[in-house]
Design a protein around this motif. Structure first.
Motif, PDB file in Angstrom:
ATOM      1  N   GLY A  56     -46.919 -14.549 -16.721  1.00 15.87           N
ATOM      2  CA  GLY A  56     -47.150 -13.134 -17.014  1.00 15.87           C
ATOM      3  C   GLY A  56     -47.184 -12.906 -18.518  1.00 15.87           C
ATOM      4  N   THR A  57     -46.305 -13.564 -19.220  1.00 13.47           N
ATOM      5  CA  THR A  57     -46.247 -13.415 -20.684  1.00 13.47           C
ATOM      6  C   THR A  57     -47.576 -13.823 -21.318  1.00 13.47           C
ATOM      7  N   ALA A  58     -48.127 -14.953 -20.865  1.00 18.32           N
ATOM      8  CA  ALA A  58     -49.416 -15.423 -21.393  1.00 18.32           C
ATOM      9  C   ALA A  58     -50.494 -14.372 -21.125  1.00 18.32           C
ATOM     10  N   GLY A  59     -50.476 -13.793 -19.925  1.00 18.77           N
ATOM     11  CA  GLY A  59     -51.458 -12.766 -19.577  1.00 18.77           C
ATOM     12  C   GLY A  59     -51.344 -11.558 -20.487  1.00 18.77           C
ATOM     13  N   LEU A  60     -50.122 -11.103 -20.727  1.00 14.85           N
ATOM     14  CA  LEU A  60     -49.923  -9.947 -21.616  1.00 14.85           C
ATOM     15  C   LEU A  60     -50.410 -10.264 -23.023  1.00 14.85           C
ATOM     16  N   HIS A  61     -50.119 -11.473 -23.479  1.00 14.78           N
ATOM     17  CA  HIS A  61     -50.574 -11.868 -24.819  1.00 14.78           C
ATOM     18  C   HIS A  61     -52.099 -11.777 -24.921  1.00 14.78           C
ATOM     19  N   SER A  81     -36.960  -3.029 -20.383  1.00 10.70           N
ATOM     20  CA  SER A  81     -37.828  -3.973 -19.677  1.00 10.70           C
ATOM     21  C   SER A  81     -37.387  -5.383 -19.991  1.00 10.70           C
ATOM     22  N   PHE A  82     -38.077  -6.317 -19.364  1.00  8.96           N
ATOM     23  CA  PHE A  82     -37.903  -7.726 -19.711  1.00  8.96           C
ATOM     24  C   PHE A  82     -38.535  -7.929 -21.091  1.00  8.96           C
ATOM     25  N   VAL A  83     -37.937  -8.798 -21.884  1.00  7.49           N
ATOM     26  CA  VAL A  83     -38.305  -8.919 -23.298  1.00  7.49           C
ATOM     27  C   VAL A  83     -39.786  -9.246 -23.528  1.00  7.49           C
ATOM     28  N   GLU A 178     -51.389  -2.340 -18.493  1.00  4.97           N
ATOM     29  CA  GLU A 178     -50.248  -2.191 -17.586  1.00  4.97           C
ATOM     30  C   GLU A 178     -49.457  -3.493 -17.508  1.00  4.97           C
ATOM     31  N   ASP A 179     -48.150  -3.389 -17.743  1.00  9.72           N
ATOM     32  CA  ASP A 179     -47.284  -4.526 -17.415  1.00  9.72           C
ATOM     33  C   ASP A 179     -46.863  -4.330 -15.954  1.00  9.72           C
ATOM     34  N   ALA A 180     -47.660  -4.934 -15.076  1.00 15.34           N
ATOM     35  CA  ALA A 180     -47.428  -4.799 -13.628  1.00 15.34           C
ATOM     36  C   ALA A 180     -46.759  -6.056 -13.081  1.00 15.34           C
ATOM     37  N   CYS A 181     -46.096  -6.814 -13.972  1.00 12.61           N
ATOM     38  CA  CYS A 181     -45.503  -8.097 -13.559  1.00 12.61           C
ATOM     39  C   CYS A 181     -44.539  -7.944 -12.385  1.00 12.61           C
ATOM     40  N   GLU A 182     -43.922  -6.745 -12.265  1.00  9.82           N
ATOM     41  CA  GLU A 182     -42.924  -6.549 -11.208  1.00  9.82           C
ATOM     42  C   GLU A 182     -43.465  -5.693 -10.065  1.00  9.82           C
ATOM     43  N   ALA A 183     -44.769  -5.386 -10.075  1.00  9.72           N
ATOM     44  CA  ALA A 183     -45.214  -4.284  -9.209  1.00  9.72           C
ATOM     45  C   ALA A 183     -46.429  -4.604  -8.350  1.00  9.72           C
ATOM     46  N   PHE A 202     -49.925  -9.330 -13.769  1.00 11.13           N
ATOM     47  CA  PHE A 202     -48.938  -9.577 -12.712  1.00 11.13           C
ATOM     48  C   PHE A 202     -48.259 -10.920 -12.969  1.00 11.13           C
ATOM     49  N   GLY A 203     -47.011 -11.040 -12.519  1.00 14.05           N
ATOM     50  CA  GLY A 203     -46.258 -12.278 -12.751  1.00 14.05           C
ATOM     51  C   GLY A 203     -45.844 -12.915 -11.434  1.00 14.05           C
ATOM     52  N   PHE A 204     -45.784 -14.230 -11.458  1.00 15.99           N
ATOM     53  CA  PHE A 204     -45.483 -14.967 -10.217  1.00 15.99           C
ATOM     54  C   PHE A 204     -44.297 -15.911 -10.335  1.00 15.99           C
ATOM     55  N   ASN A 207     -38.779 -15.419  -8.609  1.00 20.44           N
ATOM     56  CA  ASN A 207     -38.044 -14.238  -8.098  1.00 20.44           C
ATOM     57  C   ASN A 207     -38.979 -13.074  -7.765  1.00 20.44           C
ATOM     58  N   LYS A 208     -40.279 -13.255  -8.030  1.00 17.76           N
ATOM     59  CA  LYS A 208     -41.229 -12.160  -7.814  1.00 17.76           C
ATOM     60  C   LYS A 208     -41.621 -12.055  -6.327  1.00 17.76           C
ATOM     61  N   GLN A 209     -42.353 -10.967  -6.011  1.00 15.81           N
ATOM     62  CA  GLN A 209     -42.731 -10.719  -4.616  1.00 15.81           C
ATOM     63  C   GLN A 209     -43.575 -11.858  -4.053  1.00 15.81           C
ATOM     64  N   GLU A 214     -44.461 -21.134 -11.905  1.00 11.24           N
ATOM     65  CA  GLU A 214     -44.833 -20.340 -13.070  1.00 11.24           C
ATOM     66  C   GLU A 214     -46.255 -19.830 -12.822  1.00 11.24           C
ATOM     67  N   GLY A 215     -46.612 -18.698 -13.405  1.00 10.45           N
ATOM     68  CA  GLY A 215     -47.992 -18.230 -13.249  1.00 10.45           C
ATOM     69  C   GLY A 215     -48.111 -16.731 -13.404  1.00 10.45           C
ATOM     70  N   GLY A 216     -49.335 -16.296 -13.618  1.00  8.00           N
ATOM     71  CA  GLY A 216     -49.604 -14.857 -13.749  1.00  8.00           C
ATOM     72  C   GLY A 216     -51.073 -14.589 -13.507  1.00  8.00           C
ATOM     73  N   PRO A 337     -26.598  -7.638 -14.574  1.00 13.50           N
ATOM     74  CA  PRO A 337     -26.701  -6.370 -15.311  1.00 13.50           C
ATOM     75  C   PRO A 337     -28.105  -6.203 -15.862  1.00 13.50           C
ATOM     76  N   TYR A 338     -29.044  -5.883 -15.037  1.00 10.82           N
ATOM     77  CA  TYR A 338     -30.472  -6.032 -15.322  1.00 10.82           C
ATOM     78  C   TYR A 338     -31.081  -4.695 -15.682  1.00 10.82           C
ATOM     79  N   PHE A 339     -31.712  -4.384 -16.764  1.00  5.90           N
ATOM     80  CA  PHE A 339     -32.053  -5.119 -17.979  1.00  5.90           C
ATOM     81  C   PHE A 339     -31.069  -4.838 -19.114  1.00  5.90           C
TER      82      PHE A 339
HETATM   83  C1  LIG Z   1     -41.699  -6.555 -16.679  1.00  4.78           C
HETATM   84  C2  LIG Z   1     -42.039  -7.996 -16.943  1.00  4.78           C
HETATM   85  N1  LIG Z   1     -42.957  -8.283 -17.877  1.00  4.78           N
HETATM   86  C3  LIG Z   1     -43.310  -9.548 -18.154  1.00  4.78           C
HETATM   87  C4  LIG Z   1     -42.745 -10.616 -17.485  1.00  4.78           C
HETATM   88  C5  LIG Z   1     -43.132 -12.003 -17.875  1.00  4.78           C
HETATM   89  O1  LIG Z   1     -43.577 -12.769 -16.836  1.00  4.78           O
HETATM   90  P1  LIG Z   1     -43.419 -14.376 -16.888  1.00  4.78           P
HETATM   91  O2  LIG Z   1     -41.969 -14.675 -16.694  1.00  4.78           O
HETATM   92  O3  LIG Z   1     -44.276 -14.842 -15.765  1.00  4.78           O
HETATM   93  O4  LIG Z   1     -43.914 -14.821 -18.205  1.00  4.78           O
HETATM   94  C6  LIG Z   1     -41.789 -10.364 -16.490  1.00  4.78           C
HETATM   95  C7  LIG Z   1     -41.202 -11.491 -15.746  1.00  4.78           C
HETATM   96  O5  LIG Z   1     -40.089 -11.634 -15.414  1.00  4.78           O
HETATM   97  C8  LIG Z   1     -41.407  -9.025 -16.225  1.00  4.78           C
HETATM   98  O6  LIG Z   1     -40.464  -8.746 -15.312  1.00  4.78           O
END
Ligand SMILES: Cc1ncc(COP(=O)(O)O)c(C=O)c1O
Length: 396
Positions: A56-61, A81-83, A178-183, A202-204, A207-209, A214-216, A337-339
């Protein structure tokens, strides 16, 4: 009761067969499976194109690059959010414009987004207050032109207020990623997450749905971006994919064939996973709603479909969360304790000068949240055990 995992993928014989079939071929990367997975994914979301990537991170980049973000540009996003939601534009040396969240939905507050955009576009006296503290006096900044992107996060699987955010973006000529990694599968006012932005990711992670290890996946209707994503993930090779013709600075962000084969089977099972997750969330809600020290997740009516990624409650402020976590752990129940707010991560404090107090809603929410074990195959008996134990811990 045996220890309960925090999260767990559902992998059947079909996934094992799909991956081992790939291993019997000579196509372990850039083969037919990725093409199939991308087509099925784009159809599921209801967009023209999908591009598989290594995370997912690579996709966002890659979306940040496609939006033309460069040094000192400004990107609006949520600090809750996640970092990776903010790291993705730091890779291009852009600056975060964090906007605080709505205390109920935990998504970015559209009214404050509107205020931030207004202040920055007018470069008024308030504009610099939206910048990271250590960047406010940079001389190179031309704020109105440097604000380019809004990157909403659909936190925990609940879409952000995409109607208001889209209107703000349209009015001020901003791009939405859209950061839809969780949705995956979530819907806001009848439209799926992934259909709102210029692109979405989207992220895979397991722990994802759905998972590919690893993957996105990036989705988009923009033809130019689609070709750009395919080039960028593959070392900047030109659109004809001539092997040693690199027309731009690219990356190895490819998704391999084993992962794509796994993803395809998981995608075919997604609807059943989402239904099961919905059921688990309902079991939790039913049992926890009467405990006064617990606030259960709030889903706005505009969300016609929640894609339950995690199940996160909030504890009353007087409760010692660490103690609760320790006591649950003693009974074989993990919790998280998320996030932790992004702006309070060490790197962000050191690099940008953020301090506690900068985003009060995010910080007060972050102090009280607690994610409980959550996955599609969590049984009603396990949910019962978690809830009874939590009740005993909170009301000894
Ligand atoms: C909101 C959010 N953005 C981005 C990511 C990054 O995804 P990835 O771990 O596949 O790089 C995640 C993954 O946990 C996430 O929850």
């Amino acid at each position: 009761m045996n220890p309960i995992p925090m999260a767990q993928p559902d992998l059947s014989q079909a996934e094992l067969d799909a991956v081992s079939q790939v291993l019997k071929t000579s196509y372990l990367s850039i083969g037919p499976r990725i093409v199939e997975f991308e087509r099925a994914f784009a159809d599921y979301i209801g967009v023209k194109h999908a591009v598989g990537v290594s995370s997912g991170t690579a996709g966002l980049h890659l979306c940040v690059i496609a939006a033309g973000i460069t040094e000192n540009d400004l990107v609006i996003t949520s600090p809750f959010s996640f970092v990776a939601s903010a790291n993705c534009f730091l890779y291009e040396r852009a600056l975060p414009v964090f906007v605080d969240i709505d205390p109920d939905t935990l998504n970015v507050d559209p009214q404050q987004v509107e205020q931030a955009v207004h202040d920055i576009k007018h470069d008024n006296a308030q504009a610099k207050h939206w910048l990271p503290p250590s960047c406010r006096d940079r001389v190179m900044l031309d704020l109105p032109t440097q604000l380019k992107v809004i990157l909403p996060v659909h936190a925990f699987g609940q879409p952000a207020d995409m109607v208001k955010l889209s209107a703000i973006a349209k009015e001020h000529d901003l791009v939405i990623i859209e950061d839809a990694c969780e949705a995956i599968g979530a819907e806001y006012q009848g439209r799926k997450a992934g259909q709102w932005g210029e692109s979405a990711v989207f992220g895979f992670y397991p722990n994802k749905q759905i998972t590919t290890g690893e993957g996105g996946m990036i989705v988009t209707n923009n033809e130019t971006w689609y070709h750009l994503f395919r080039s960028l993930r593959n070392q900047g090779r030109d659109v004809f994919n001539a092997w040693l013709n690199h027309t731009r600075l690219g990356y190895n962000y490819r998704l391999d064939e084993m992962s794509a084969a796994l993803g395809l089977v998981q995608l075919n099972r997604l609807e059943s996973f989402l239904a099961k997750r919905e059921q688990v969330a309902t079991w939790y809600n039913e049992r926890l709603k009467e405990i006064s020290a617990v606030t259960i997740p709030y889903i706005v009516p505009e969300v016609n479909r929640m894609s339950w990624f995690v199940y996160v409650i909030r504890l009353a402020t007087e409760i010692d969360r660490n103690k609760v976590m320790d006591m649950l752990k003693e009974k074989g129940i993990p919790s998280r304790p998320y996030f932790t707010p992004i702006h309070l991560q060490t790197f962000y404090q050191d690099h940008f000068g953020y301090r506690p107090g900068d985003f009060p809603v995010t910080e007060s929410v972050a102090k009280s949240v607690l994610a409980l074990p959550f996955y599609a195959n969590l049984s009603e008996a396990q949910v019962d055990y978690v809830c009874t134990t939590l009740n005993t811990v909170l009301n000894p």
